[in-house]
Design a protein around this motif. Sequence first.
Motif, PDB file in Angstrom:
ATOM      1  N   LEU A  35     -21.452  -2.279  17.653  1.00 36.42           N
ATOM      2  CA  LEU A  35     -22.123  -3.131  16.976  1.00 36.42           C
ATOM      3  C   LEU A  35     -22.811  -1.711  16.145  1.00 36.42           C
ATOM      4  CD1 LEU A  35     -23.965  -6.015  18.724  1.00 36.42           C
ATOM      5  CD2 LEU A  35     -22.897  -5.910  17.141  1.00 36.42           C
ATOM      6  N   ASP A  36     -22.646  -1.388  14.928  1.00 42.77           N
ATOM      7  CA  ASP A  36     -23.556  -0.713  13.977  1.00 42.77           C
ATOM      8  C   ASP A  36     -24.989  -1.253  13.901  1.00 42.77           C
ATOM      9  OD1 ASP A  36     -24.273   1.430  12.631  1.00 42.77           O
ATOM     10  OD2 ASP A  36     -22.388   1.826  11.460  1.00 42.77           O
ATOM     11  N   GLN A  77     -26.126  -2.424  10.248  1.00 44.15           N
ATOM     12  CA  GLN A  77     -25.552  -3.276  10.717  1.00 44.15           C
ATOM     13  C   GLN A  77     -24.763  -4.222  10.657  1.00 44.15           C
ATOM     14  OE1 GLN A  77     -29.087  -4.042  12.914  1.00 44.15           O
ATOM     15  NE2 GLN A  77     -29.238  -6.184  11.222  1.00 44.15           N
ATOM     16  N   LYS A  78     -23.764  -4.079  10.525  1.00 38.71           N
ATOM     17  CA  LYS A  78     -22.502  -4.148  11.478  1.00 38.71           C
ATOM     18  C   LYS A  78     -22.350  -4.192  12.404  1.00 38.71           C
ATOM     19  CE  LYS A  78     -21.242  -2.123   6.038  1.00 38.71           C
ATOM     20  NZ  LYS A  78     -20.736  -0.518   6.287  1.00 38.71           N
ATOM     21  N   ALA A  79     -20.827  -4.970  12.509  1.00 41.21           N
ATOM     22  CA  ALA A  79     -20.338  -5.632  13.821  1.00 41.21           C
ATOM     23  C   ALA A  79     -18.829  -5.379  13.786  1.00 41.21           C
ATOM     24  CB  ALA A  79     -20.663  -7.417  14.354  1.00 41.21           C
ATOM     25  N   TYR A  80     -18.398  -4.958  14.139  1.00 37.58           N
ATOM     26  CA  TYR A  80     -16.783  -4.624  14.469  1.00 37.58           C
ATOM     27  C   TYR A  80     -15.910  -5.474  15.437  1.00 37.58           C
ATOM     28  CZ  TYR A  80     -17.904  -0.727  10.898  1.00 37.58           C
ATOM     29  OH  TYR A  80     -17.789   0.129   9.894  1.00 37.58           O
ATOM     30  N   CYS A  81     -15.234  -6.514  15.326  1.00 40.73           N
ATOM     31  CA  CYS A  81     -14.947  -7.397  16.256  1.00 40.73           C
ATOM     32  C   CYS A  81     -13.070  -7.573  15.673  1.00 40.73           C
ATOM     33  CB  CYS A  81     -15.497  -8.579  15.693  1.00 40.73           C
ATOM     34  SG  CYS A  81     -14.789 -10.219  17.053  1.00 40.73           S
ATOM     35  N   SER A  82     -12.249  -7.564  16.786  1.00 41.58           N
ATOM     36  CA  SER A  82     -10.811  -7.713  17.358  1.00 41.58           C
ATOM     37  C   SER A  82     -11.089  -9.120  17.349  1.00 41.58           C
ATOM     38  CB  SER A  82     -10.122  -6.760  18.076  1.00 41.58           C
ATOM     39  OG  SER A  82      -9.156  -6.679  18.268  1.00 41.58           O
ATOM     40  N   GLU A  97     -13.062 -16.239  15.878  1.00 44.04           N
ATOM     41  CA  GLU A  97     -13.704 -15.513  14.488  1.00 44.04           C
ATOM     42  C   GLU A  97     -15.038 -16.342  14.206  1.00 44.04           C
ATOM     43  OE1 GLU A  97     -12.255 -14.822  10.072  1.00 44.04           O
ATOM     44  OE2 GLU A  97     -11.123 -15.201  11.828  1.00 44.04           O
ATOM     45  N   GLU A  98     -15.383 -17.514  14.544  1.00 43.37           N
ATOM     46  CA  GLU A  98     -16.211 -18.588  14.236  1.00 43.37           C
ATOM     47  C   GLU A  98     -18.061 -17.566  15.027  1.00 43.37           C
ATOM     48  OE1 GLU A  98     -15.885 -22.658  13.532  1.00 43.37           O
ATOM     49  OE2 GLU A  98     -13.853 -22.142  12.265  1.00 43.37           O
ATOM     50  N   LEU A  99     -17.116 -17.883  15.851  1.00 40.47           N
ATOM     51  CA  LEU A  99     -18.135 -17.451  16.785  1.00 40.47           C
ATOM     52  C   LEU A  99     -19.239 -16.166  16.414  1.00 40.47           C
ATOM     53  CD1 LEU A  99     -20.038 -18.794  18.579  1.00 40.47           C
ATOM     54  CD2 LEU A  99     -18.457 -17.568  20.747  1.00 40.47           C
ATOM     55  N   MET A 100     -17.778 -15.089  16.219  1.00 42.37           N
ATOM     56  CA  MET A 100     -18.527 -13.804  15.458  1.00 42.37           C
ATOM     57  C   MET A 100     -19.419 -13.826  14.366  1.00 42.37           C
ATOM     58  SD  MET A 100     -18.026 -11.441  13.397  1.00 42.37           S
ATOM     59  CE  MET A 100     -17.378  -9.558  13.635  1.00 42.37           C
ATOM     60  N   PRO A 123     -20.100  -8.888   8.722  1.00 41.44           N
ATOM     61  CA  PRO A 123     -18.746  -9.026  10.027  1.00 41.44           C
ATOM     62  C   PRO A 123     -18.054  -8.295   9.843  1.00 41.44           C
ATOM     63  CG  PRO A 123     -19.144 -11.019   8.952  1.00 41.44           C
ATOM     64  CD  PRO A 123     -20.096 -10.612   8.765  1.00 41.44           C
ATOM     65  N   VAL A 124     -17.311  -7.047  10.135  1.00 36.91           N
ATOM     66  CA  VAL A 124     -16.033  -6.562   9.525  1.00 36.91           C
ATOM     67  C   VAL A 124     -15.333  -7.197  11.214  1.00 36.91           C
ATOM     68  CG1 VAL A 124     -14.649  -4.375   9.392  1.00 36.91           C
ATOM     69  CG2 VAL A 124     -17.450  -4.135   9.127  1.00 36.91           C
TER      70      VAL A 124
END
Length: 309
Positions: free
Chosen positions: A142-143, A147-152, A159-162, A173-174
């Motif tokens: 979380l940035d 207000q950005k969220a990086y997720c692998s 992905e949908e939950l993220m 979302p990133v």
Amino acid sequence: MKQITDTVFMVRPTQFRLNEQTAVNNYYQDEGVKILDQNQKAQDEFDAFAKALQEKGINVIIISDDVKNDTPDSIFPNNWISTHENGDVALFPMFAENRRLERRPEVLDRIEEEGFKIENIVDYTSAEDEGFFLEGTGSLLLDRTHQKAYCSISPRADEELMIEFCEDFEFTPVIFTAYQTVEEKRLPIYHTNVMMALGENYAVICLDCIDDKKERKNVLKHLKEDGKEVITITEDQVNSFAGNMMQVHNSNGDRLLVMSDQAYNSLTDAQISKLEKYNEILHPSISTIETLGGGSVRCMMAEVFLPKS
């Protein structure tokens, strides 16, 4: 929004060991190593680490695990909870069934007893029933400032939950997929925070883990447009947990970057010099926890961003 905090909570283990349920897709756990007195050694490493943080002026809330349930990974609380400045707490769905037992109401009670206010609980855990998972700030980088969220994306980060989390908490979302080589195959890394860390003014990241060039370019674009210095690490360094680090500050405003001794020893002088421009580095030794748990210091610290009551 603040990016870093002066308060973390940590869960002292009572039955630490290699968790067979997580080893199926956490390739950092070493099932071939036998360590005698593993729970005692993990407790000793935990105690020394928590004390080192406290001596630097970090507010550490220590909560003991209970002995009622089989929870060998309770030492990694950041996977089931995140806290936010507006008083929200998110509870996350966990891949391993025995890890779901780590979500204890008394943990939230203890945080409130320490003078923090919980206004609202956003509970995603019902996704476990459908076989979808998103493991807290292990899956989500979380940035908070931007207000950005990086997720692998991985078996532990749907992905949908993220995207649902991002809509609820107003993050952009990133999304990408980070890989590691296991027996000559490229397999998804189980948690984003193994290959990436975000400080206030910098990002530590293994770009070589992101095989898709467009995804890599997109991640870099977001980091650079937010003014982060990008400090790259190698896949070998990721294997030494060099991506699993976290920046905190104490009550005097002094910045501290926390990583394990193994991670620190894997870094080059140039990388250390870049990081020390921004903060002092604290690097406790937690070799038993890393070898059997497949996680490192960042996973052991759950940040507390809640307002004071």
